[in-house]
Write an enzyme that holds these catalytic residues in place. Structure first.
Site, PDB file in Angstrom:
ATOM      1  N   CYS A 163     -34.005 -59.685 -61.343  1.00 56.68           N
ATOM      2  CA  CYS A 163     -33.678 -60.939 -60.650  1.00 56.68           C
ATOM      3  C   CYS A 163     -32.203 -60.978 -60.256  1.00 56.68           C
ATOM      4  O   CYS A 163     -31.848 -61.393 -59.146  1.00 56.68           O
ATOM      5  CB  CYS A 163     -34.026 -62.130 -61.532  1.00 56.68           C
ATOM      6  N   HIS A 242     -29.634 -68.331 -63.439  1.00 54.27           N
ATOM      7  CA  HIS A 242     -28.384 -67.578 -63.608  1.00 54.27           C
ATOM      8  C   HIS A 242     -27.414 -68.062 -62.533  1.00 54.27           C
ATOM      9  O   HIS A 242     -27.845 -68.466 -61.447  1.00 54.27           O
ATOM     10  CB  HIS A 242     -28.571 -66.086 -63.330  1.00 54.27           C
TER      11      HIS A 242
HETATM   12  N1  LIG Z   1     -38.800 -63.384 -66.772  1.00 50.40           N
HETATM   13  C1  LIG Z   1     -37.849 -63.127 -65.900  1.00 50.40           C
HETATM   14  O1  LIG Z   1     -36.991 -63.963 -65.667  1.00 50.40           O
HETATM   15  C2  LIG Z   1     -37.825 -61.808 -65.179  1.00 50.40           C
HETATM   16  C3  LIG Z   1     -37.183 -61.740 -63.939  1.00 50.40           C
HETATM   17  C4  LIG Z   1     -37.198 -60.543 -63.217  1.00 50.40           C
HETATM   18  C5  LIG Z   1     -37.819 -59.415 -63.777  1.00 50.40           C
HETATM   19  N2  LIG Z   1     -38.411 -59.521 -65.005  1.00 50.40           N
HETATM   20  C6  LIG Z   1     -39.066 -58.311 -65.523  1.00 50.40           C
HETATM   21  O2  LIG Z   1     -40.480 -58.437 -65.317  1.00 50.40           O
HETATM   22  C7  LIG Z   1     -41.181 -57.748 -66.361  1.00 50.40           C
HETATM   23  C8  LIG Z   1     -42.141 -58.734 -67.020  1.00 50.40           C
HETATM   24  O3  LIG Z   1     -41.362 -59.760 -67.635  1.00 50.40           O
HETATM   25  P1  LIG Z   1     -41.977 -61.174 -67.969  1.00 50.40           P
HETATM   26  O4  LIG Z   1     -40.824 -62.085 -68.155  1.00 50.40           O
HETATM   27  O5  LIG Z   1     -43.041 -61.543 -67.000  1.00 50.40           O
HETATM   28  O6  LIG Z   1     -42.646 -60.889 -69.381  1.00 50.40           O
HETATM   29  P2  LIG Z   1     -43.663 -61.832 -70.160  1.00 50.40           P
HETATM   30  O7  LIG Z   1     -43.601 -63.221 -69.673  1.00 50.40           O
HETATM   31  O8  LIG Z   1     -43.442 -61.544 -71.586  1.00 50.40           O
HETATM   32  O9  LIG Z   1     -45.093 -61.267 -69.738  1.00 50.40           O
HETATM   33  C9  LIG Z   1     -45.475 -59.967 -70.068  1.00 50.40           C
HETATM   34  C10 LIG Z   1     -46.963 -59.792 -69.855  1.00 50.40           C
HETATM   35  O10 LIG Z   1     -47.318 -58.454 -70.166  1.00 50.40           O
HETATM   36  C11 LIG Z   1     -48.381 -58.457 -71.114  1.00 50.40           C
HETATM   37  N3  LIG Z   1     -48.259 -57.285 -71.987  1.00 50.40           N
HETATM   38  C12 LIG Z   1     -47.806 -57.200 -73.248  1.00 50.40           C
HETATM   39  N4  LIG Z   1     -47.870 -55.933 -73.673  1.00 50.40           N
HETATM   40  C13 LIG Z   1     -48.363 -55.214 -72.651  1.00 50.40           C
HETATM   41  C14 LIG Z   1     -48.668 -53.851 -72.442  1.00 50.40           C
HETATM   42  N5  LIG Z   1     -48.518 -52.949 -73.420  1.00 50.40           N
HETATM   43  N6  LIG Z   1     -49.156 -53.449 -71.235  1.00 50.40           N
HETATM   44  C15 LIG Z   1     -49.347 -54.343 -70.255  1.00 50.40           C
HETATM   45  N7  LIG Z   1     -49.079 -55.666 -70.395  1.00 50.40           N
HETATM   46  C16 LIG Z   1     -48.603 -56.073 -71.579  1.00 50.40           C
HETATM   47  C17 LIG Z   1     -48.306 -59.765 -71.825  1.00 50.40           C
HETATM   48  O11 LIG Z   1     -49.626 -60.054 -72.265  1.00 50.40           O
HETATM   49  P3  LIG Z   1     -50.008 -61.383 -73.084  1.00 50.40           P
HETATM   50  O12 LIG Z   1     -49.831 -62.500 -72.108  1.00 50.40           O
HETATM   51  O13 LIG Z   1     -51.411 -61.175 -73.458  1.00 50.40           O
HETATM   52  O14 LIG Z   1     -49.045 -61.429 -74.238  1.00 50.40           O
HETATM   53  C18 LIG Z   1     -47.827 -60.694 -70.716  1.00 50.40           C
HETATM   54  O15 LIG Z   1     -48.910 -61.159 -69.956  1.00 50.40           O
HETATM   55  C19 LIG Z   1     -40.090 -57.171 -67.273  1.00 50.40           C
HETATM   56  O16 LIG Z   1     -39.783 -55.870 -66.820  1.00 50.40           O
HETATM   57  C20 LIG Z   1     -38.902 -58.074 -67.016  1.00 50.40           C
HETATM   58  O17 LIG Z   1     -37.669 -57.480 -67.319  1.00 50.40           O
HETATM   59  C21 LIG Z   1     -38.465 -60.680 -65.693  1.00 50.40           C
END
Ligand SMILES: NC(=O)c1ccc[n+]([C@@H]2O[C@H](COP(=O)([O-])OP(=O)(O)OC[C@H]3O[C@@H](n4cnc5c(N)ncnc54)[C@H](OP(=O)(O)O)[C@@H]3O)[C@@H](O)[C@H]2O)c1
Length: 365
Positions: A163, A242
């Protein structure tokens, strides 16, 4: 192709009658980013969601059900898959089953799981996209719409940058395109946690990132290596955005003024520039309130917000602030990236226009 019908609790559901030639997208991980990417894919005419994964039954599965997205299990073993049925959710199979019916997988799993997941995608012979929680070295290729869409055309896999890096690229790439070179120092004032997180902090402290420079600025060079950039970062106790404090040194002869920089960004896709004093929008709280007023789901703001009255060119040195809605600025980028990998649109501006107008129609904006 399809039309929108009203699903339960007002969720738009796309009714499809002809999906021939439509890109089939799997979403691996249906959390903060995954559920938003799924919605944005669903909004497009040239792609469809063939399934989303969850690790096990939880309240997040209800959203997939409401939207009509086939629900799959992150894991392939029968015990994990059967837990969904025991909790009243229809599960269409494990990750391997999902990958077998998709053209491209958008990996939205928590950061650092990439290497493990990459081997699964390679075995399935499917195109893949990771998010900014993974390092550039995982794929050797990274993506933002304005910086390097063409380099990503027809690639087997890539990474949509974080992001923060997406936000920096949105305002720095057009400046670089105008000036031909750019030296940048910036400080990322980062939200401590997403609103839905209960296990992160700080909650009453300011935490500097002691790895100097921080990875955020240099990460821009994975999509636009010509921009010389370094950054510092601190985490602060807020959940909603941010803020970037940026100093850019422009080369001699750039020909820009404060006003023309503002004009440049006013004509840049996915950048909103507003006068904070005139519009009484001087903090991230007000920016987010405006985003809620816009009417996108979850109160998202896909655009980078620049305070017009915080932009100042002093000699050849440009100062400005911008705010990033961390949960959503990368979402439209993921859609453009799907088109790049599939080779269906080579012009990034056309893809941006398609993506953004489809999202606006989807939410009736
Ligand atoms: N959040 C932000 O602000 C943001 C911004 C830009 C980029 N990102 C990036 O986007 C990615 C995802 O982040 P997020 O914030 O969306 O994370 P998140 O809210 O924790 O969601 C992660 C998802 O992946 C699932 N998961 C857990 N273990 C897994 C596995 N082994 N294989 C596949 N899926 C699995 C989880 O399942 P359950 O729901 O069943 O637990 C959940 O649905 C990361 O690389 C992060 O750095 C995040």
């Amino acid at each position: 192709m399809g039309m929108l019908i009203e699903g339960s609790q007002g969720h738009p559901i796309k009714e499809r009658w002809n999906t021939v030639g439509v890109i089939k997208v799997a979403i691996n991980g249906f959390g903060t980013i995954g559920k938003r990417v799924a919605d944005a894919v669903d909004a497009q005419d040239d792609m469809e969601v063939v399934g989303v994964t969850k690790t096990g039954p939880s309240f997040g599965c209800d959203l997939a059900v409401k939207k009509g997205f086939p629900l799959y299990c992150t894991f392939d073993d029968e015990e994990s898959i059967s837990r969904f049925g025991m909790n009243g959710y229809e599960c269409s199979g494990g990750l391997s089953d999902l990958l077998s019916v998709a053209d491209v997988v958008v990996d939205c799993a928590p950061g650092k799981l990439g290497a493990d997941n990459l081997s699964k995608y390679k075995s399935a012979g499917i195109k893949y996209m990771f998010q900014g929680g993974e390092k550039h070295s995982l794929t050797g290729l990274s993506y933002t719409s304005s910086a390097n869409h063409v380099e990503n055309l027809n690639a087997q896999g890539t990474r949509v940058v974080s992001c923060n890096t997406t936000g920096l690229s949105r305002t720095l790439v057009p400046l670089f395109e105008h000036c031909g070179s750019l030296k940048v120092e910036c400080t990322m004032i980062r939200r401590a946690a997403d609103p839905g997180d209960s296990n992160r902090g700080p909650i009453n402290a300011i935490k500097p990132v002691l790895k100097v420079p921080s990875h955020h600025g240099p990460d821009v060079m994975t999509v636009k290596p010509e921009i010389e950039i370094n950054s510092l970062a601190v985490a602060v106790p807020t959940t909603i955005m941010h803020v970037h404090s940026i100093i850019a040194d422009l080369p001699p002869g750039h020909g820009l003024t404060t006003e023309s920089v503002i004009e440049l960004w006013s004509n840049t896709p996915r950048v909103i520039i507003m006068n904070g004093s005139e519009h009484r929008i001087t903090t991230t709280a007000e920016v987010m309130e405006m985003a809620r007023d816009i009417g996108r789901k979850w109160g998202d703001l896909h655009e980078i917000f620049v305070w017009e009255d915080g932009v100042k060119l002093v000699g050849d040195r440009l100062y400005y602030f911008q705010a990033i809605h961390q949960e959503s600025d990368v979402i439209p980028e993921n859609i453009d990236c799907i088109r790049a990998l599939m080779g269906t649109e080579s012009d990034w501006r056309k893809s941006v226009e398609m993506t953004d107008s489809a999202i606006s129609r989807y939410y009736g904006l």
